[in-house]
Write an enzyme that holds these catalytic residues in place. Sequence first.
Site, short mmCIF file in Angstrom:
data_model
loop_
_atom_site.label_atom_id
_atom_site.label_comp_id
_atom_site.label_asym_id
_atom_site.label_seq_id
_atom_site.Cartn_x
_atom_site.Cartn_y
_atom_site.Cartn_z
N CYS A 74 0.82 -1.21 0.00
CA CYS A 74 0.00 0.00 0.00
C CYS A 74 0.87 1.27 0.00
O CYS A 74 0.47 2.28 -0.56
CB CYS A 74 -0.95 0.00 1.19
SG CYS A 74 -0.11 -0.19 2.75
N HIS A 329 -1.16 1.07 7.73
CA HIS A 329 -1.65 1.01 6.36
C HIS A 329 -1.54 2.41 5.77
O HIS A 329 -1.69 3.41 6.48
CB HIS A 329 -3.12 0.55 6.37
CG HIS A 329 -3.74 0.54 5.02
ND1 HIS A 329 -3.33 -0.31 4.02
CD2 HIS A 329 -4.75 1.29 4.49
CE1 HIS A 329 -4.07 -0.08 2.94
NE2 HIS A 329 -4.94 0.88 3.20
#
Length: 1050
Positions: A74, A329
């Site tokens: 990510c 994340h």
Amino acid sequence: MCVSNVGLGRLVGLGFRQVGSSFTMFGDLFEEDYSSVSNYEYGKEKKLKTKALEPPAPREFTNLSGIRNQGGTCYLNSLLQTLHFTPEFREALFSLGPEELGSFEDKDKPDAKVRIIPLQLQRLFAQLLLLDQDAASTADLTDSFGWTSNEEMRQHDVQELNRILFSALETSLVGTSGHDLINRLYHGTVVNQVVCKECKNVSEKQEDFLDLTVAVKNVSGLEDALWTMYVEEEMFDCDNLYHCGTCDRLVKAAKSAKLRKLPPFLTVSLLRFNFDFVKRERYKETSCYTFPLRINLKPFCEQSDLDDLEHVYDLFSVIIHKGGCYGGHYHVYIKDVDHLGNWQSQEEKSKPDVNLKDLQNEEEIDDDPLIILKVILLQEENNVIPVDQLGQKLLKKIGTSWNKKYRKQYGPLRKFLQLHSQVFLLSSDESTVSLLKNGSLRAESDFQRNDQHVFKTLTSESPGLNDRNSCPHWFDINDSKVQPIKEKDIERQFQGKESAYMLFYRKSQLQRPPEARANPRYGVPRHLLNEMDAANIELQTKRAEWDSTNNNFELHLHLGPHYHFFNGALHPIISQAESVWDLTFDKRKTLGDLRQSIFQLLDFWEGDMVLSVAKFVPAGLHVYQMLDGDDMMLCEMEIADGEDLFVWNGVEVGGIQIPTGSDCEPLLLNVLHLATSSEGEKCQQLVESPHVFPSNAEVGAVLTTLAVPVGVLFVNATDPAGGENWVAVPKEDLKKTFREQGLRNKSLVLVQDSRDNSLLLKQGKWFTGMNEINWLQVQNLCELESEEKQVKISATVNTVVFDLRIKAIKELKLMKELAENSCLRPIDRNGKLLCPVPDGYTLKEAELKMGSSLGLCPGKAPTSSQLFLFFTMGSDVQPGTEMEIIVEETISVRDCLKLMLEQSGLPGDTWHLRKMDWCYEAGEPLCEEDATLRELMICSGDTLLLIEGKLPPPGFLKVPVWWYQPRGPAGHWKSHPDQRSGTPSPGGVWRAASTQGAPGDLHGEVSLRYLGDLEISEDATVAELKSQSVLIGHVFCATFSEMSCFLSRP
Ligand SMILES: [Zn+2]
């Protein structure tokens, strides 16, 4: 071969610029925390993996492509999207043609120089711009980095990756016109100065940067940090003096830093991750750190003649880290500078608010469902209506239903109402909907919905939207997911566990050419345009193929006229093949479409056509619910691929009204019952036969069907241990339905006639079929105390009776001594104990049926030379009242009679024996009193009758004498005082024989009176017989002359 495929991993080792050695100290600091990734994302990824054949979904309404998460990538995705949305970077990369970078086709040629990383990056950007898929893959790109394992992918922090990626790109572009691409766009310089307070000499040192790393700790925001770094001076004085080269001594001095050269794109890395040296642990700085959308850097720069505007920068990307310092994340907020994406939310695409009052003039209604629904609601009292009625009103208003007209485009009506929560208010149970007149009332409930809804609501109320063209278009790009956001959402990333981690500014003076606006093809080289066009066509083809394979289903049409109804279910009249038509149909079409197609197929069809779901059950074909709602798409109905549909008129099949629905689903039961053949009891056997009953019929129907009015029903329940268990259905439960009783297809039920106990069950243990009966039931009839009344002894037809008996004694827990003095006696259907079975016989020889009952009785069984006989007094045999006796088969009739008389305690010697015949009637007398029983074929189990009356001696006949009295004057004989017509005489035992012998044809006209027996020598004449008869008859008759004799056979 000389491929410039420089692994990023190796570049770290080169120590490019300031690639932080500090990062190694943080170890796995930047590993992704999978748990923080929303289920939605991961669910989707999994789905894509398992459905490998499914082509990627097309872009969603933003018309932007996300990037799939390859597993911990990510951070890479966020950075790549930032670079992609830096049009100047993208276009600079695109400007490098195959003549400089080489091409993929040549990568295996020995002399070709192919620069894989820039080529892969070009292709990825082209895909992000043009390929119609919701998310692109970075697999090829990371391959070009030399990343082969997840481990390598996860090593990097996004700030670190930014430097590594630039370095790798720079290296791979050496020798091309793009060699300075990174420098051109991102390179800036900082100058550090020390000014001697004595001689004013300035000593300076210039540093390069591709990104600025700024502190977060103890500063309120970016400008504050820059102020500390580039405005404040550090003084050298007191203990900390500066050595001035000019003065050649320690002097007081001022140290400062300034931005000297500003790059077109300024990247700012925030030092959110720090190490607490006291606690010796890492931590994430989550305090508030503001940053402006537009920043003027002039205060932090060296003085220059440049225009002020040269120092103004606009924020265009914010990479956000969500999570703690042990995992997290990344996603990114990006400003779509070229307006490539569709930033307007869906409802904004719909028509701007029309004056609703005008709309009530019906002519003005167009196809916009939002407007039509609003109008309908406006016409309702209080603007409230049940959702169901809304659909009906819509149908009335526009002549077609929601499902037919709008569903494909807008989804189900209820969902449409939910999505337009700024217009419609659904009640909490979603049963009614009302019109919102004042949007502000909605704010609270809207905020409880997801961000997208909040956004939609806010934007629809935002006055700034009028100037849509100038409004900055921000998107939140989170791997595959791209969502529009509002600029002010950025403020939410100032602080907290989820907060800004990298900031990207672009010089505000950078102008984009007008032709680039909303034009994703702008700047893309021809060969990539072609490649993407071809890929899109291929995607479309694949989607169409997938669509047809996944949206078509097979339907099996069963035509009513080809069926007939019997045995509780439908059966094809001719053959299965001719009754079923297979049809492939698009499940997104409506039921109405299907009906139409079937009508076309069956051009012979007349009248109504009803389609019902049907299923083959063991009993045959059964019809379930009728399909209803011609506007419904088939995929939304309860129809599955391969479904059987019954095509009929909805009423009858072959003139019979058939039962439909799951309630009356036919059940095929296997019914076990004892069937008695015409040959009598010995041929009675257990028969298994299939019977069909409706599930909702009463269980008692089984008894009725089998014509067993008084019976017990046993159901076969499998107990948890896996054994068979027969359970009797209580009488009151016979009213329950088969379904309530838990009976299923092929369930076994046993019907037992209550009048027949030859198949007694104990503890529910039974058998699953007649072939499996391998036991006999033994009842304890020894009249000895024992807990066990009866047991089941397993046996085969070859089991010897003795073994069976010993087993029974053991299992009945009786004394062993009983083995010497007991016998087994079959019990017949009336409960009568039959004669004992000889120990030495096998079950087969003893003609014992499996499953039958035996009684364990005291007393020895007869030996092979003995007979076991029943006897009773008189000819009127009451079953169960017989006496029993064991005699030698060589005994004479006379001796047998004597023994029986002794046993029964009957006095006198005027008795004789008769054998009872199969009709339970007395047979002829056993006249030969000296013959042995064996000679007279008397067998064990026979019943002898003790009959009063002495048999005539040998050579004499015994003649019954009847008085024949012809019908005289009316009533004459009836008036006789002793006349007891119809009442058996004392010699009534003769009745059977007498009747046989009597002239029955005279019965109606004459009266016969039994006078008595006459013993007379076989040699006597008829005249002698007559005279003797007169002797016994004179009591009654005055007119003996009228008397005549009929000889009846003795
Ligand atoms: Zn000096």
